[in-house]
Design an enzyme around this catalytic site. Structure first.
Site, short mmCIF file in Angstrom:
data_model
loop_
_atom_site.label_atom_id
_atom_site.label_comp_id
_atom_site.label_asym_id
_atom_site.label_seq_id
_atom_site.Cartn_x
_atom_site.Cartn_y
_atom_site.Cartn_z
N LEU A 45 -6.12 5.84 8.12
CA LEU A 45 -6.88 6.97 7.58
C LEU A 45 -7.29 7.92 8.70
O LEU A 45 -7.39 9.13 8.49
CB LEU A 45 -8.10 6.47 6.82
CG LEU A 45 -7.82 5.55 5.63
CD1 LEU A 45 -9.12 5.13 4.97
CD2 LEU A 45 -6.88 6.20 4.64
N GLU A 46 -7.52 7.38 9.88
CA GLU A 46 -7.87 8.21 11.03
C GLU A 46 -6.77 9.23 11.34
O GLU A 46 -7.05 10.38 11.69
CB GLU A 46 -8.11 7.34 12.28
CG GLU A 46 -9.30 6.41 12.17
CD GLU A 46 -9.01 5.06 11.54
OE1 GLU A 46 -9.82 4.14 11.74
OE2 GLU A 46 -7.98 4.91 10.83
N GLU A 99 0.83 -1.21 0.00
CA GLU A 99 0.00 0.00 0.00
C GLU A 99 0.86 1.26 0.00
O GLU A 99 0.55 2.24 -0.69
CB GLU A 99 -0.91 0.04 1.22
CG GLU A 99 -2.00 -1.01 1.20
CD GLU A 99 -2.83 -0.98 2.46
OE1 GLU A 99 -4.04 -0.68 2.35
OE2 GLU A 99 -2.27 -1.26 3.54
N TYR A 137 -12.45 27.77 0.60
CA TYR A 137 -12.41 26.35 0.27
C TYR A 137 -11.16 25.98 -0.52
O TYR A 137 -10.73 24.82 -0.51
CB TYR A 137 -13.68 25.88 -0.44
CG TYR A 137 -14.14 26.71 -1.60
CD1 TYR A 137 -13.56 26.58 -2.85
CD2 TYR A 137 -15.19 27.61 -1.45
CE1 TYR A 137 -14.00 27.34 -3.93
CE2 TYR A 137 -15.63 28.36 -2.52
CZ TYR A 137 -15.03 28.23 -3.75
OH TYR A 137 -15.47 28.97 -4.81
N LYS A 156 -10.67 5.15 1.07
CA LYS A 156 -9.70 4.46 0.21
C LYS A 156 -10.50 3.73 -0.84
O LYS A 156 -11.35 2.89 -0.52
CB LYS A 156 -8.85 3.49 1.01
CG LYS A 156 -7.83 2.74 0.15
CD LYS A 156 -7.01 1.77 0.96
CE LYS A 156 -5.91 2.53 1.66
NZ LYS A 156 -4.87 1.63 2.20
#
Length: 120
Positions: free
Chosen positions: A71-72, A21, A53, A98
């Site tokens: 991811l956290e 990964e 933005y 993902k």
């Protein structure tokens, strides 16, 4: 109070616990919703009175470029930067997905959603 959403920021990055990964990478999608007092901007029509933005998109791209196992962890880094750099923001909700995760099945995506509040 109001919200600004930046939706479906698509990025190729190198997050994950598996060696492949972080070596091969994969596609990700990030959605960010921030809450802020937008009343002044609604009257002034000035960018300096609102949440830009473009700035949020830049933060997401930069933080997604730094590999993490989870991811956290990426979501937390994004929220920390938003709170540090954009004073108007009071709350943040971040979805990091993902796309096509390598989990041995036909899975479109996996997503984590984290919510953060500015600590006064």
């Amino acid at each position: 109070m109001g919200t600004v959403r930046v939706e479906n920021i698509r990025i190729y990055a190198y997050h994950g616990c598996l060696n492949e990964e972080t070596r091969i990478g994969s596609y990700y999608s990030v959605n960010v919703t921030v809450s802020a007092d937008l009343k002044k901007a609604s009257n002034s029509d000035k960018l300096s009175d609102t949440v830009d933005y473009v700035h949020i998109n830049k933060i997401v791209k930069q933080e997604m470029a730094t590999p993490s196992k989870l991811l956290e962890h990426v979501a937390k880094r994004i929220s920390d930067r938003i709170f540090t750099e954009i004073d108007l923001v009071n709350k943040i909700k971040i979805y990091v997905s993902k796309i096509n995760p390598p989990i041995g099945g036909d899975v479109e995506k996996v997503t984590v959603c984290l919510k953060f509040n500015r600590i006064s």
